[in-house]
Design a protein around this motif. Sequence first.
Motif, PDB file in Angstrom:
ATOM      1  N   GLY A 160       0.695  -0.974   0.126  1.00  0.00           N
ATOM      2  CA  GLY A 160       0.163  -0.049   0.088  1.00  0.00           C
ATOM      3  C   GLY A 160       0.935   1.247  -0.113  1.00  0.00           C
ATOM      4  O   GLY A 160       0.597   2.162  -0.794  1.00  0.00           O
ATOM      5  N   VAL A 161       1.941   1.227   0.745  1.00  0.00           N
ATOM      6  CA  VAL A 161       2.799   2.321   0.752  1.00  0.00           C
ATOM      7  C   VAL A 161       3.312   2.708  -0.524  1.00  0.00           C
ATOM      8  O   VAL A 161       3.568   3.716  -1.257  1.00  0.00           O
ATOM      9  CB  VAL A 161       4.063   2.214   1.816  1.00  0.00           C
ATOM     10  CG1 VAL A 161       5.067   3.049   1.614  1.00  0.00           C
ATOM     11  CG2 VAL A 161       3.299   2.274   3.295  1.00  0.00           C
ATOM     12  N   TRP A 285       1.372  17.876   9.638  1.00  0.00           N
ATOM     13  CA  TRP A 285       1.488  19.426   9.381  1.00  0.00           C
ATOM     14  C   TRP A 285       2.725  19.653   8.847  1.00  0.00           C
ATOM     15  O   TRP A 285       3.166  20.457   7.942  1.00  0.00           O
ATOM     16  CB  TRP A 285       1.287  20.164  10.742  1.00  0.00           C
ATOM     17  CG  TRP A 285       1.311  21.676  10.755  1.00  0.00           C
ATOM     18  CD1 TRP A 285       1.405  22.478   9.573  1.00  0.00           C
ATOM     19  CD2 TRP A 285       1.300  22.516  11.580  1.00  0.00           C
ATOM     20  NE1 TRP A 285       1.363  23.888   9.772  1.00  0.00           N
ATOM     21  CE2 TRP A 285       1.581  24.012  11.223  1.00  0.00           C
ATOM     22  CE3 TRP A 285       1.280  22.429  12.937  1.00  0.00           C
ATOM     23  CZ2 TRP A 285       1.519  25.125  12.031  1.00  0.00           C
ATOM     24  CZ3 TRP A 285       1.427  23.639  13.958  1.00  0.00           C
ATOM     25  CH2 TRP A 285       1.654  24.921  13.331  1.00  0.00           C
ATOM     26  N   GLY A 286       3.951  19.063   9.574  1.00  0.00           N
ATOM     27  CA  GLY A 286       5.302  19.154   8.994  1.00  0.00           C
ATOM     28  C   GLY A 286       5.493  19.025   7.478  1.00  0.00           C
ATOM     29  O   GLY A 286       6.187  19.565   6.665  1.00  0.00           O
ATOM     30  N   LEU A 287       4.872  17.747   7.264  1.00  0.00           N
ATOM     31  CA  LEU A 287       4.763  17.516   5.651  1.00  0.00           C
ATOM     32  C   LEU A 287       4.040  18.311   4.835  1.00  0.00           C
ATOM     33  O   LEU A 287       4.620  18.619   3.766  1.00  0.00           O
ATOM     34  CB  LEU A 287       4.239  16.230   5.787  1.00  0.00           C
ATOM     35  CG  LEU A 287       5.004  14.694   6.311  1.00  0.00           C
ATOM     36  CD1 LEU A 287       4.175  13.396   6.396  1.00  0.00           C
ATOM     37  CD2 LEU A 287       6.335  14.528   5.843  1.00  0.00           C
ATOM     38  N   VAL A 296       7.405  13.254  -2.107  1.00  0.00           N
ATOM     39  CA  VAL A 296       8.180  12.835  -1.025  1.00  0.00           C
ATOM     40  C   VAL A 296       7.346  12.836   0.474  1.00  0.00           C
ATOM     41  O   VAL A 296       7.304  12.070   1.194  1.00  0.00           O
ATOM     42  CB  VAL A 296       9.384  13.491  -0.805  1.00  0.00           C
ATOM     43  CG1 VAL A 296      10.124  13.261   0.650  1.00  0.00           C
ATOM     44  CG2 VAL A 296      10.406  13.440  -1.738  1.00  0.00           C
ATOM     45  N   ALA A 297       6.836  13.967   0.363  1.00  0.00           N
ATOM     46  CA  ALA A 297       5.796  14.305   1.552  1.00  0.00           C
ATOM     47  C   ALA A 297       4.827  13.213   1.641  1.00  0.00           C
ATOM     48  O   ALA A 297       4.424  12.865   2.786  1.00  0.00           O
ATOM     49  CB  ALA A 297       5.221  15.918   1.349  1.00  0.00           C
ATOM     50  N   LEU A 298       4.063  13.231   0.515  1.00  0.00           N
ATOM     51  CA  LEU A 298       2.868  12.199   0.414  1.00  0.00           C
ATOM     52  C   LEU A 298       3.488  10.731   0.782  1.00  0.00           C
ATOM     53  O   LEU A 298       2.680  10.097   1.475  1.00  0.00           O
ATOM     54  CB  LEU A 298       2.110  12.098  -0.872  1.00  0.00           C
ATOM     55  CG  LEU A 298       1.203  13.548  -1.280  1.00  0.00           C
ATOM     56  CD1 LEU A 298       0.646  13.648  -2.326  1.00  0.00           C
ATOM     57  CD2 LEU A 298       0.463  13.873   0.102  1.00  0.00           C
ATOM     58  N   THR A 299       4.449  10.500   0.168  1.00  0.00           N
ATOM     59  CA  THR A 299       5.009   8.914   0.532  1.00  0.00           C
ATOM     60  C   THR A 299       5.087   8.948   1.904  1.00  0.00           C
ATOM     61  O   THR A 299       4.883   7.894   2.518  1.00  0.00           O
ATOM     62  CB  THR A 299       6.264   8.708  -0.150  1.00  0.00           C
ATOM     63  OG1 THR A 299       5.917   8.849  -1.617  1.00  0.00           O
ATOM     64  CG2 THR A 299       6.744   7.570   0.121  1.00  0.00           C
ATOM     65  N   VAL A 300       5.810   9.904   2.562  1.00  0.00           N
ATOM     66  CA  VAL A 300       6.053   9.577   4.187  1.00  0.00           C
ATOM     67  C   VAL A 300       4.863   9.637   4.839  1.00  0.00           C
ATOM     68  O   VAL A 300       4.595   8.957   5.991  1.00  0.00           O
ATOM     69  CB  VAL A 300       7.169  10.883   4.633  1.00  0.00           C
ATOM     70  CG1 VAL A 300       7.302  10.768   6.073  1.00  0.00           C
ATOM     71  CG2 VAL A 300       8.365  10.432   4.157  1.00  0.00           C
ATOM     72  N   GLY A 301       3.920  10.397   4.407  1.00  0.00           N
ATOM     73  CA  GLY A 301       2.800  10.739   4.965  1.00  0.00           C
ATOM     74  C   GLY A 301       1.844   9.374   4.899  1.00  0.00           C
ATOM     75  O   GLY A 301       1.206   8.861   5.997  1.00  0.00           O
ATOM     76  N   ALA A 302       1.927   8.642   3.866  1.00  0.00           N
ATOM     77  CA  ALA A 302       1.268   7.218   3.711  1.00  0.00           C
ATOM     78  C   ALA A 302       1.858   6.418   4.570  1.00  0.00           C
ATOM     79  O   ALA A 302       1.141   5.442   5.149  1.00  0.00           O
ATOM     80  CB  ALA A 302       1.377   6.910   2.259  1.00  0.00           C
ATOM     81  N   GLY A 327      10.262   9.208  13.449  1.00  0.00           N
ATOM     82  CA  GLY A 327      10.917  10.294  13.442  1.00  0.00           C
ATOM     83  C   GLY A 327      12.067  10.604  12.513  1.00  0.00           C
ATOM     84  O   GLY A 327      12.153  11.592  11.839  1.00  0.00           O
ATOM     85  N   LEU A 328      12.963   9.546  12.204  1.00  0.00           N
ATOM     86  CA  LEU A 328      13.733   9.902  11.132  1.00  0.00           C
ATOM     87  C   LEU A 328      13.392  10.014   9.913  1.00  0.00           C
ATOM     88  O   LEU A 328      13.636  10.801   9.027  1.00  0.00           O
ATOM     89  CB  LEU A 328      14.699   8.490  11.190  1.00  0.00           C
ATOM     90  CG  LEU A 328      15.768   8.449  10.154  1.00  0.00           C
ATOM     91  CD1 LEU A 328      16.980   9.447  10.380  1.00  0.00           C
ATOM     92  CD2 LEU A 328      16.470   7.059   9.911  1.00  0.00           C
ATOM     93  N   LEU A 329      12.168   9.332   9.427  1.00  0.00           N
ATOM     94  CA  LEU A 329      11.806   9.380   8.181  1.00  0.00           C
ATOM     95  C   LEU A 329      10.653  10.745   8.006  1.00  0.00           C
ATOM     96  O   LEU A 329      10.984  11.423   6.926  1.00  0.00           O
ATOM     97  CB  LEU A 329      10.544   8.270   8.102  1.00  0.00           C
ATOM     98  CG  LEU A 329      10.245   8.026   6.526  1.00  0.00           C
ATOM     99  CD1 LEU A 329      11.270   7.599   5.829  1.00  0.00           C
ATOM    100  CD2 LEU A 329       9.026   6.752   6.499  1.00  0.00           C
ATOM    101  N   ALA A 330      10.290  11.373   9.038  1.00  0.00           N
ATOM    102  CA  ALA A 330       9.578  12.606   9.257  1.00  0.00           C
ATOM    103  C   ALA A 330      10.626  13.552   8.890  1.00  0.00           C
ATOM    104  O   ALA A 330      10.472  14.535   8.177  1.00  0.00           O
ATOM    105  CB  ALA A 330       8.512  12.815  10.416  1.00  0.00           C
ATOM    106  N   GLY A 331      11.610  13.516   9.672  1.00  0.00           N
ATOM    107  CA  GLY A 331      13.060  14.505   9.530  1.00  0.00           C
ATOM    108  C   GLY A 331      13.127  14.468   8.088  1.00  0.00           C
ATOM    109  O   GLY A 331      13.558  15.595   7.556  1.00  0.00           O
TER     110      GLY A 331
END
Length: 343
Positions: A160-161, A285-287, A296-302, A327-331
């Motif tokens: 799914g990701v 929010w950060g994404l 990139v933002a939507l991939t990490v959000g998923a 946390g690493l992935l969000a960063g």
Amino acid sequence: MAASAAQGAVVRERGRAADVAGVLILGACVVWSLVSATGRDGRPEGVILAVLALTAGYACGRISGTLLPVSAAAVASLAALGLALASAPGVPGATHAGAVPTGHTGAAVALLVLAAGAACCAASAAGTSSGRLALRALALAVAGAALALGSVVGFVASTGVLLCSLAAVRMRRRLLGLVGLALAAGLAVGASWAVAEERLPEGLTVSLEGQLTRHRVLLWQDAVALAKENPVLGVGPDRFGALSPTARETFSADGKPHSAVFQQAAEQGVPGVVLLGAAYGWLLWGLGSSPRATPVALTVGATLTALAALAAVGNALSFTPVTAGAGLLAGLATARAAPAPAD
């Protein structure tokens, strides 16, 4: 040029606002765990360690994402995959004494989801088509590893990701996508709460209990009962196992309700649940205000949403490598590009 500079200033301002909000929310999580433990035999160390792991991972992601956005994400993917493959029956760095066996909603599945998400994040940031293809092949290999480990849930979540990452390439506005992800996470939490409260049709309830096991549902019901008795402060951090009839009667129980939401509700009351949701909302929010590309933002959000769904029905967030990896992935997904060298 002036319009581009103005837009960049707006993005930086939004990023700073998100950073401030993150500090306040994570600080509030620590403070509330201490408040809910006051005067009782509560142990807030697990919450504090999880917050520290998330913060450290986020800081490392911001730094490495600025310097080496593609390589850092690829290395993170391989590291998470290696941890998942080596995690039977538990994973290193658990935040509680008893290791939870690897299962459909265990730490190994969460690590596989993080591995797939990091690989897709690297692919979205890669500058060449061959690099993107290789990194998406890595994400597909992660899904295959989930099947090899016997986890259908891990395979579905990782796939799914990957599919969300492919779809994100065609999206130009990330807000709609992030709102949809937030709704999906809310639906997962709402469905688990409906199961615990037995509010679903009987046939659907029986089907879901068959997947979740009756024992897990009984733990959730105990957590709901404790939350209703102590809606504000809860019973105190790490006290669910001592107060839950189901946990006390179960041999080799780990003292957890197998759901981050129910654990927060039982041990830290409604404010604890609100803070948990606020932490997830802060990451989205950060994404949304990230200077990185929308895919990139939507991939990490998923990826974070898949992790939130797993945490709603399992103990994924009880393991330090999982919270640090999130946390690493969000960063990585919110890091600013390194400035170009001067001539």
